[in-house]
Design a protein around this motif. Structure first.
Motif, PDB file in Angstrom:
ATOM      1  N   ASN A  79       0.256  -6.164   5.474  1.00  0.00           N
ATOM      2  CA  ASN A  79       0.637  -4.822   5.048  1.00  0.00           C
ATOM      3  C   ASN A  79       0.416  -3.763   6.122  1.00  0.00           C
ATOM      4  OD1 ASN A  79       1.695  -3.379   2.656  1.00  0.00           O
ATOM      5  ND2 ASN A  79      -0.215  -2.235   2.798  1.00  0.00           N
ATOM      6  N   VAL A  80      -0.663  -3.876   6.900  1.00  0.00           N
ATOM      7  CA  VAL A  80      -0.904  -2.864   7.926  1.00  0.00           C
ATOM      8  C   VAL A  80       0.202  -2.911   8.981  1.00  0.00           C
ATOM      9  CG1 VAL A  80      -2.434  -4.284   9.374  1.00  0.00           C
ATOM     10  CG2 VAL A  80      -2.635  -1.801   9.410  1.00  0.00           C
ATOM     11  N   GLU A  81       0.686  -4.100   9.327  1.00  0.00           N
ATOM     12  CA  GLU A  81       1.783  -4.207  10.299  1.00  0.00           C
ATOM     13  C   GLU A  81       3.059  -3.600   9.733  1.00  0.00           C
ATOM     14  OE1 GLU A  81       2.030  -8.323  11.406  1.00  0.00           O
ATOM     15  OE2 GLU A  81       0.494  -8.084  12.952  1.00  0.00           O
ATOM     16  N   ARG A  82       3.259  -3.755   8.435  1.00  0.00           N
ATOM     17  CA  ARG A  82       4.446  -3.144   7.816  1.00  0.00           C
ATOM     18  C   ARG A  82       4.403  -1.625   7.902  1.00  0.00           C
ATOM     19  NH1 ARG A  82       5.695  -1.132   2.856  1.00  0.00           N
ATOM     20  NH2 ARG A  82       3.687  -1.702   1.943  1.00  0.00           N
ATOM     21  N   THR A 112     -11.720  -4.655  -0.882  1.00  0.00           N
ATOM     22  CA  THR A 112     -12.116  -5.177   0.430  1.00  0.00           C
ATOM     23  C   THR A 112     -10.907  -5.858   1.046  1.00  0.00           C
ATOM     24  OG1 THR A 112     -14.427  -5.553  -0.223  1.00  0.00           O
ATOM     25  CG2 THR A 112     -13.622  -6.772   1.679  1.00  0.00           C
ATOM     26  N   VAL A 113     -10.625  -5.523   2.303  1.00  0.00           N
ATOM     27  CA  VAL A 113      -9.467  -6.109   2.978  1.00  0.00           C
ATOM     28  C   VAL A 113      -9.840  -6.540   4.386  1.00  0.00           C
ATOM     29  CG1 VAL A 113      -8.616  -3.865   3.812  1.00  0.00           C
ATOM     30  CG2 VAL A 113      -7.035  -5.801   3.609  1.00  0.00           C
ATOM     31  N   PHE A 114      -9.312  -7.671   4.774  1.00  0.00           N
ATOM     32  CA  PHE A 114      -9.358  -8.132   6.149  1.00  0.00           C
ATOM     33  C   PHE A 114      -7.960  -7.886   6.724  1.00  0.00           C
ATOM     34  CE2 PHE A 114     -13.027  -9.915   4.327  1.00  0.00           C
ATOM     35  CZ  PHE A 114     -13.909 -10.218   5.345  1.00  0.00           C
ATOM     36  N   ASP A 115      -7.843  -6.831   7.527  1.00  0.00           N
ATOM     37  CA  ASP A 115      -6.537  -6.411   8.031  1.00  0.00           C
ATOM     38  C   ASP A 115      -6.069  -7.355   9.129  1.00  0.00           C
ATOM     39  OD1 ASP A 115      -6.112  -3.994   6.496  1.00  0.00           O
ATOM     40  OD2 ASP A 115      -7.772  -3.144   7.621  1.00  0.00           O
ATOM     41  N   ALA A 116      -4.953  -8.044   8.884  1.00  0.00           N
ATOM     42  CA  ALA A 116      -4.448  -9.030   9.825  1.00  0.00           C
ATOM     43  C   ALA A 116      -3.697  -8.351  10.963  1.00  0.00           C
ATOM     44  CB  ALA A 116      -3.532 -10.024   9.110  1.00  0.00           C
ATOM     45  N   MET A 117      -4.100  -8.687  12.200  1.00  0.00           N
ATOM     46  CA  MET A 117      -3.465  -8.162  13.401  1.00  0.00           C
ATOM     47  C   MET A 117      -3.198  -9.319  14.348  1.00  0.00           C
ATOM     48  SD  MET A 117      -5.886  -4.859  14.153  1.00  0.00           S
ATOM     49  CE  MET A 117      -6.288  -3.689  12.839  1.00  0.00           C
ATOM     50  N   MET A 291      -3.447 -19.805  -0.992  1.00  0.00           N
ATOM     51  CA  MET A 291      -2.004 -19.701  -1.106  1.00  0.00           C
ATOM     52  C   MET A 291      -1.614 -18.258  -1.362  1.00  0.00           C
ATOM     53  SD  MET A 291      -0.759 -22.710  -0.536  1.00  0.00           S
ATOM     54  CE  MET A 291       0.912 -22.735  -1.217  1.00  0.00           C
ATOM     55  N   GLY A 292      -0.327 -17.968  -1.201  1.00  0.00           N
ATOM     56  CA  GLY A 292       0.168 -16.608  -1.335  1.00  0.00           C
ATOM     57  C   GLY A 292       0.518 -16.258  -2.772  1.00  0.00           C
ATOM     58  N   ALA A 293       0.149 -15.043  -3.166  1.00  0.00           N
ATOM     59  CA  ALA A 293       0.481 -14.577  -4.508  1.00  0.00           C
ATOM     60  C   ALA A 293       1.991 -14.515  -4.750  1.00  0.00           C
ATOM     61  CB  ALA A 293      -0.163 -13.216  -4.761  1.00  0.00           C
ATOM     62  N   PRO A 294       2.818 -14.073  -3.776  1.00  0.00           N
ATOM     63  CA  PRO A 294       4.262 -14.072  -4.031  1.00  0.00           C
ATOM     64  C   PRO A 294       4.800 -15.460  -4.353  1.00  0.00           C
ATOM     65  CG  PRO A 294       3.749 -12.664  -2.162  1.00  0.00           C
ATOM     66  CD  PRO A 294       2.485 -13.410  -2.487  1.00  0.00           C
ATOM     67  N   ASN A 295       4.306 -16.475  -3.661  1.00  0.00           N
ATOM     68  CA  ASN A 295       4.699 -17.854  -3.939  1.00  0.00           C
ATOM     69  C   ASN A 295       4.356 -18.202  -5.389  1.00  0.00           C
ATOM     70  OD1 ASN A 295       4.434 -20.735  -4.237  1.00  0.00           O
ATOM     71  ND2 ASN A 295       4.258 -20.983  -2.043  1.00  0.00           N
ATOM     72  N   SER A 322      -2.577 -11.703  -1.182  1.00  0.00           N
ATOM     73  CA  SER A 322      -1.363 -10.951  -1.516  1.00  0.00           C
ATOM     74  C   SER A 322      -0.264 -11.178  -0.500  1.00  0.00           C
ATOM     75  CB  SER A 322      -1.671  -9.454  -1.618  1.00  0.00           C
ATOM     76  OG  SER A 322      -1.974  -8.907  -0.354  1.00  0.00           O
ATOM     77  N   ASP A 323      -0.624 -11.615   0.722  1.00  0.00           N
ATOM     78  CA  ASP A 323       0.328 -11.910   1.788  1.00  0.00           C
ATOM     79  C   ASP A 323       1.157 -10.671   2.122  1.00  0.00           C
ATOM     80  OD1 ASP A 323       1.636 -13.355   3.718  1.00  0.00           O
ATOM     81  OD2 ASP A 323       2.706 -14.687   2.356  1.00  0.00           O
ATOM     82  N   TYR A 324       2.373 -10.560   1.619  1.00  0.00           N
ATOM     83  CA  TYR A 324       3.237  -9.436   1.984  1.00  0.00           C
ATOM     84  C   TYR A 324       3.536  -8.497   0.803  1.00  0.00           C
ATOM     85  CZ  TYR A 324       6.767 -12.706   0.170  1.00  0.00           C
ATOM     86  OH  TYR A 324       7.473 -13.590  -0.603  1.00  0.00           O
TER      87      TYR A 324
END
Length: 397
Positions: A79-82, A112-117, A291-295, A322-324
């Motif tokens: 999400n941060v990249e988006r 709590t979030v681990f922001d993916a970069m 696994m991803g929530a959207p899946n 949550s993935d994307y």
């Protein structure tokens, strides 16, 4: 488990230094193994008491029978990249992007979030990725120090093995940077997520606007990078995760051989294994499966990989991300509750289990002494309606 971060780094929620006192009563409280009617009291940002019964003390918030559960813990979000690149090649000012990202996650119950970069750049061609993580991390950490955020932020460095500059970029981070996770990402064409080149072509054509000739060149460029740097980057990234005190994660394991390598590297959890074979191999080696929530919510993977619901039905699912789609995380817990007929177990996949995987021992569970990260949720059939979010007892949503 003990946290890899200094105690002082975990006392700021939001992470602002202030902490709240509050009581939620007449609530269905989701504990580790059961749901009880009662009240939960937060003092100085920490859970001080959990009592059973329907009494509403003076000054307490009457939840009217709503569910009360821990704040969500997100280990992998794009999400941060988006927000910093809302469209391909469109750069957005970072501080406003970070604040919008933080507010969006708070509004979905993520505390709590681990922001993916991404770390690991490619400097030429239409598939280029430019180094941005160090600068963005500096801005994020500065904003956190100024108390600008509503929720708790850590870093997740996505170590792209198939790149030119991975180790140089990792070297710019230190133990003081709140790097909680380093994941080993290998997007070499023809294996893992992109073992089907048609899926890769669809992805990069939409994201980068490549024609057939450009795509063919892109594939050759990535194969060359893997040949030149792959082994050294993987070994180096594993070592860097150790230097940073970060949990190591694998990504898109597809075969039992992939999982054996992950286990040998000391991986703590597996992000999005693409096959049943890989998920079963993870279980056999004690590696948690994410696994991803959207899946899960869509009933299958958009790229043709194993369906999260199939893993859940086989008891091979431990953590959901949550993935994307940030709002998918809370919804996914209620989908799992229907599959398992076990709400506490389902809630654990988005709270306690990710917290434990990331070595955060102070959150993810409603228990005396834990952080007062709390959600109030009302159900409309299988759909959760978020009615309140608190971070260390302070209302943020």
């Amino acid at each position: 488990m003990n946290s890899p971060f200094p105690a002082s780094s975990l006392t700021k929620a939001g992470d602002s230094a202030a902490s709240g006192d509050m009581c939620l009563a007449n609530a269905q409280i989701v504990l580790a193994d059961r749901v009880v009617c009662g009240a939960i009291t937060i003092e100085q940002g920490v859970i001080a008491e959990i009592t059973e019964g329907g009494t509403v003390p003076d000054g307490a918030l009457d939840c009217g029978g709503d569910l009360v559960m821990p704040g969500l813990v997100e280990l992998h979000t794009d999400n941060v990249e988006r927000h910093i690149e809302p469209r391909p090649e469109v750069d957005w000012p970072h501080l406003p992007a970070l604040l919008a990202h933080d507010a969006e996650l708070a509004s979905t119950g993520i505390t709590t979030v681990f922001d993916a970069m991404r770390v690991g750049s490619i400097h030429s061609g239409k598939g280029r990725y430019i180094d941005y993580a160090r600068k963005l991390a500096d801005e994020l950490l500065a904003a956190r120090a100024e108390g600008m955020f509503r929720i708790s932020h850590f870093l997740h460095l996505r170590a792209e093995i198939c790149s030119e500059t991975l180790l140089d970029e990792l070297a710019t981070f230190g133990p003081e940077d709140r790097v909680g996770i380093v994941s080993l990402m290998d997007h070499t064409p023809g294996q893992r997520q992109f073992r089907d080149l048609t899926a890769l072509k669809t992805y990069v054509s939409k994201k980068r606007g490549m024609n057939d000739a450009e795509f063919a060149q892109h594939v050759q460029d990535l194969l060359s990078l893997q040949d030149r740097f792959g082994a050294r980057h993987q070994t180096g990234a594993v070592a860097e995760a150790g230097r940073l005190g970060a949990v190591l994660a694998s990504h898109d394991d597809t075969t039992s051989e992939h999982v054996a390598t992950s286990a040998g590297n000391g991986v703590g959890f597996a992000e999005f294994p693409t096959t049943l074979e890989a998920a079963e191999a993870c279980r056999g080696r004690g590696i948690a499966v994410m696994m991803g929530a959207p899946n899960l919510i869509r009933g299958g993977s958009h790229s043709g990989n194993v369906a999260a619901q199939d893993l859940a039905k086989r008891d091979l699912l431990d953590i959901v991300s949550s993935d994307y789609v940030p709002s998918a995380l809370l919804l996914s817990a209620f989908h799992l509750a229907e599959i398992w007929n076990d709400l506490p177990r389902a809630v654990a996949t988005v709270t306690r289990n990710p917290a434990q995987a990331a070595r955060l021992s102070d959150r993810g569970l409603l228990q005396v002494g834990m952080r007062g990260d709390i959600l109030q949720v009302r159900q409309a059939g299988p759909t959760p309606i978020l009615r309140g979010v608190w971070s260390q007892g302070l209302r943020i949503g």
